[in-house]
Write a protein that holds these residues in place. Structure first.
Motif, mmCIF file in Angstrom:
data_model
loop_
_atom_site.group_PDB
_atom_site.id
_atom_site.type_symbol
_atom_site.label_atom_id
_atom_site.label_comp_id
_atom_site.label_asym_id
_atom_site.label_seq_id
_atom_site.Cartn_x
_atom_site.Cartn_y
_atom_site.Cartn_z
ATOM 1 N N ARG A 1 38.741 38.714 41.001
ATOM 2 C CA ARG A 1 38.330 38.158 42.296
ATOM 3 C C ARG A 1 38.906 36.750 42.446
ATOM 4 N NH1 ARG A 1 34.132 41.088 40.203
ATOM 5 N NH2 ARG A 1 33.254 42.718 41.549
ATOM 6 N N TYR B 1 39.191 40.352 46.072
ATOM 7 C CA TYR B 1 40.342 40.611 45.201
ATOM 8 C C TYR B 1 41.667 40.272 45.872
ATOM 9 C CZ TYR B 1 37.811 42.863 41.370
ATOM 10 O OH TYR B 1 37.001 43.100 40.287
ATOM 11 N N CYS C 1 43.327 42.804 37.733
ATOM 12 C CA CYS C 1 43.079 41.865 38.822
ATOM 13 C C CYS C 1 41.685 41.261 38.741
ATOM 14 C CB CYS C 1 43.276 42.550 40.165
ATOM 15 S SG CYS C 1 44.977 43.091 40.447
ATOM 16 N N CYS D 1 40.491 48.032 43.072
ATOM 17 C CA CYS D 1 40.965 46.645 43.067
ATOM 18 C C CYS D 1 41.158 46.082 41.655
ATOM 19 C CB CYS D 1 40.026 45.774 43.884
ATOM 20 S SG CYS D 1 40.125 46.092 45.665
#
Length: 786
Positions: free
Chosen positions: A737, A471, A735, A391
């Motif tokens: 959260r 994510y 990326c 992620c």
């Protein structure tokens, strides 16, 4: 002007060649180059006379579905073990644990071996065999492997790729002089098999080792095409004579159709499926297949761009030499550091795209009939670590196999909960698993409880599901996939916790172990089984915290949520030992090995999120635990420690451990006087436990992401552990959260350009350059912050 210059530099970085390259063929597995389409894989050795290529299929395992009634009733030993523990008779508890062990995992196995022989060199002994200008590379920007060499004035080139959309491994052979390509291509195998030839193809049918009535079967088809020359197939061999260009297509299917389906009586129609895969290829030219492969791969790989420091592609020193010099010179190669981080993403794309079958200890690449540790799923860290970079580095789709696998574990794990622990609520999983999603404690009644008797695998694994939701912010995924599995794991833990007879207000686990570690009591006993182990309670804390939040978001299970909240408040708290460390055991006992590779009691710091800077005493104790453990450990453990140090905000130490991960390790079979053996990295950049385990590669990639960005869903912290050596650089597509994608450049350790894209409307706080700012975001829009 500075911003324009940095943007131009970032644009140039996007075309940075990302290549592993060598000036000789591979002699050892740890020098070969891996390609894969998420299900099939190949290890390309190269070579002029004989080019060996090991072939794998991630669904080729021994065995069959589990017996859901295995060891029914052995839970009767749990009260006896608890009685021994609470009487402080740890030796008796260790011995009783053997009763609560089931079968060990099945084995992941190699598929076939392809050999491409130069017929002229092999069989005409009067010809000059001298080879010059040998070159071999793996270009991870487009997932293409190549090699070439010159002999007798003819240059031979070969290109290899593994296509996901077309389920094929394709090889293009070329000679730059007309009619000079004369090769013999053969398929052999270590597993039981037989072959037959027809026209220009060879078909191989076989099965994993063991009883053919109770194992996975496969069908492989190798087909050769050439616009000129002569192709002749016989038995397991295809001969190509007088050609200039030739193409090899390899497809494979197995009878695996799910962890709960018998591979023979309920198996997939592997014969028809392989034939369909082969027939499908007639619709495309080699170039068309190549383009389709690159398009599919680049859409994934190209999302995340990285430049650490000032990386420059080195076309003078092969990758193995760069790695060796990096080790001896203690760093100084930002290209190699960048390449290694991206290589982990390449490997994940290449080995994790098969429903229900996640990347195993080997990823999917093995030349061994019996791989180390059975090539299985080790669930007390290694399987989890495989998916840490997915992620953060913008590859959430690669977790699909893990999602499905956890669902299969849950289906089997309810039987394990009942048979081994007497619990009729929820599900659990243990130390090892395999393609059949086995969940029982392993050990076969005679192996060490320190690893065999551990039931926190499911509770740890489901936290990856919650992380994926954080994510992606995919509420449907949370509702239909993640939460039901989290809930089941939490229900088991609620039933497994017991009151501490020495402090009835306190909940603990008993029996407990700290994965693979051992203790020495204050009375000198060297043992494994205990009660209230810190690792157990850390996993349960993280699980309850996440499941409570998920239940609130979904508006479900108020009673269960209250039960978790009450249990969480009663969990035995973290305690700080006499050395200033986080205690690994309920009592302040010594570790038998203070430098042990596992650091399971630090799960709450990373990959968990419940030990934070709001608890400076625990953060300091985590740091002390790491200092005591030191810097020298196995490859996967080194990968984990990068992330732990990054989470602590210790940039210099995180970078130092990243350097340790890039320690040159000799191939396992190499026996020269200059042989090097430690945790680190092999010449082909595979992680060295040693031997090879792929989790260290993934831990390293995750560690770089963690050094560049940390997040909790509402706050994004940029460059939280940036070392001086990466004082400038750029990343795009990383990326956070909360459903955020970040791109930034930095110079002199300061962010100078910054954009952010959000999945949902809302606001987010961003910390960078010593300040904090909160911005509003619109779904799907790019916000330019700097």
């Amino acid at each position: 002007m500075l911003i324009l210059l940095l943007l131009a530099t970032a644009a140039k970085a996007q075309t940075l060649p990302l290549k592993l390259w060598y000036d000789r063929p591979a002699q050892y597995f740890e020098e070969s180059l891996p390609i894969g389409n998420g299900k099939m894989g190949a290890l390309v050795y190269g070579g002029a006379d004989v080019n060996t290529i090991y072939l794998n299929d991630i669904t080729l395992w021994t065995g069959e579905p589990i017996d859901i009634n295995e060891d029914a009733g052995v839970h009767k030993w749990i009260p006896e073990i608890r009685k021994a523990l609470f009487n402080e008779d740890y030796a008796l508890a260790d011995s009783l644990q053997l009763h609560v062990q089931g079968h060990n995992s099945r084995l992941y196995q190699p598929l076939l071996t392809m050999n491409i022989e130069d017929n002229d060199a092999m069989y005409d002994h009067n010809l000059d065999k001298t080879v010059t200008d040998y070159y071999r590379e793996l270009d991870i920007n487009n997932a293409i492997c190549r090699d070439r060499y010159t002999r007798r004035g003819v240059t031979y080139e070969r290109e290899y790729f593994a296509s996901n959309p077309d389920k094929v491994i394709a090889i293009r052979l070329k000679a730059n002089v007309k009619g000079m390509l004369n090769v013999k291509v053969s398929l052999t195998g270590q597993v039981p098999h037989h072959s037959k030839a027809s026209d220009n193809q060879v078909t191989v049918i076989g099965h994993a080792t063991g009883d053919e009535l109770h194992s996975i079967h496969f069908c492989s088809i190798l087909k050769a095409l050439s616009d000129e020359g002569v192709i002749h197939a016989s038995d397991s061999t295809i001969t190509i004579s007088g050609a200039t260009t030739a193409t090899l297509f390899f497809v494979n299917e197995t009878s695996f159709s799910g962890s709960d389906k018998h591979p023979v009586s309920q198996g997939a129609d592997y014969l028809a499926n392989a034939a369909d895969d082969a027939w499908h290829l007639v619709n495309f030219s080699y170039d068309a297949l190549r383009n389709r492969h690159i398009s599919d791969y680049v859409e994934l790989f190209g999302r995340f761009r990285l430049r650490l420091g000032k990386p420059v592609f080195d076309n003078k020193r092969p990758t193995n030499q760069q790695l060796l010099e990096y080790t001896d010179n203690k760093g100084g190669n930002p290209y190699l550091e960048t390449l290694y981080a991206q290589y982990g993403r390449y490997l994940l794309i290449s080995c994790s795209r098969t429903k229900g079958v996640p990347a195993n200890l080997q990823g999917l690449w093995t030349p061994h009939l019996y791989s180390p540790w059975r090539g299985n799923y080790t669930v007390n860290i290694n399987l989890e670590e495989n998916y840490w970079p997915a992620c953060p580095s913008n590859l959430p789709e690669m977790t699909m196999p893990l999602d499905d696998f956890i669902a299969s574990l849950a289906a089997n794990g309810k039987h394990t909960a009942r048979n081994y622990y007497g619990i009729e609520r929820g599900w659990c999983s243990s130390h090892n698993s395999d393609i059949w999603a086995m969940t029982n404690p392993v050990g076969e009644k005679n192996e060490k409880p320190e690893w065999a008797n551990w039931n926190m695998g499911g509770a740890w694994l489901v936290n990856a599901l919650w992380d994926k939701y954080q994510y992606t912010m995919d509420i449907d995924y949370l509702k239909t996939t993640a939460y039901p599995l989290m809930k089941g794991a939490a229900e088991f833990c609620l039933a497994w916790l017991v009151e501490n007879p020495n402090n009835p207000q306190e909940l603990i686990t008993a029996p407990s172990t700290s994965p693979e570690n051992e203790y020495k009591t204050d009375k000198g006993y060297h043992g494994m089984t205990c009660y209230g182990g810190t690792a157990d309670l850390a996993i349960i804390r993280e699980l309850f915290k996440n499941t409570i939040e998920a239940a609130k978001l979904l508006g479900q299970d108020d009673a269960l949520r209250k039960e978790m909240e009450e249990a969480m408040a009663r969990l035995h708290p973290y305690t700080i030992g006499k050395r200033g460390n986080i205690q690994e055991w309920y009592h302040d006992w010594d570790d038998w090995d203070w430098q042990h590779r596992h650091q399971s009691h630090l799960i709450g710091l990373y990959p968990g999120t419940h030990i934070t800077s709001c608890q400076p005493d625990l953060m300091a104790a985590c740091q002390k635990s790491l200092e005591i453990k030191g810097d020298n450990t196995t490859g996967w453990s080194t990968g984990w420690r990068i992330n732990l140090w990054a989470r602590l905000g210790k940039a210099d130490q995180a970078y130092h451990i990243y350097q340790k991960l890039l320690t040159y390790v000799s191939p396992d079979g190499y026996e020269g006087e200059d042989r090097r053996r430690s945790g680190g990295t092999y010449p082909n950049l595979f992680d060295a436990h040693p031997p090879f385990q792929i989790d260290g590669n993934f831990g390293g990639t995750a560690g770089v992401c963690e050094m560049l960005l940390q997040s909790d869903g509402t706050t994004i912290d940029l460059l939280p552990a940036l070392p001086e050596q990466w004082n400038e650089g750029s990343v795009s597509g990383i990326c956070a959260r909360g459903g955020y994608t970040v791109s930034m450049t930095w110079s002199e350790g300061k962010v100078v350009t910054l954009t952010l894209k959000a999945v949902n409307d809302g606001k987010v706080t961003i910390r960078f350059n010593g300040k904090e700012t909160t911005i509003k975001v619109k779904a799907g829009q790019v916000s330019r912050i700097l």
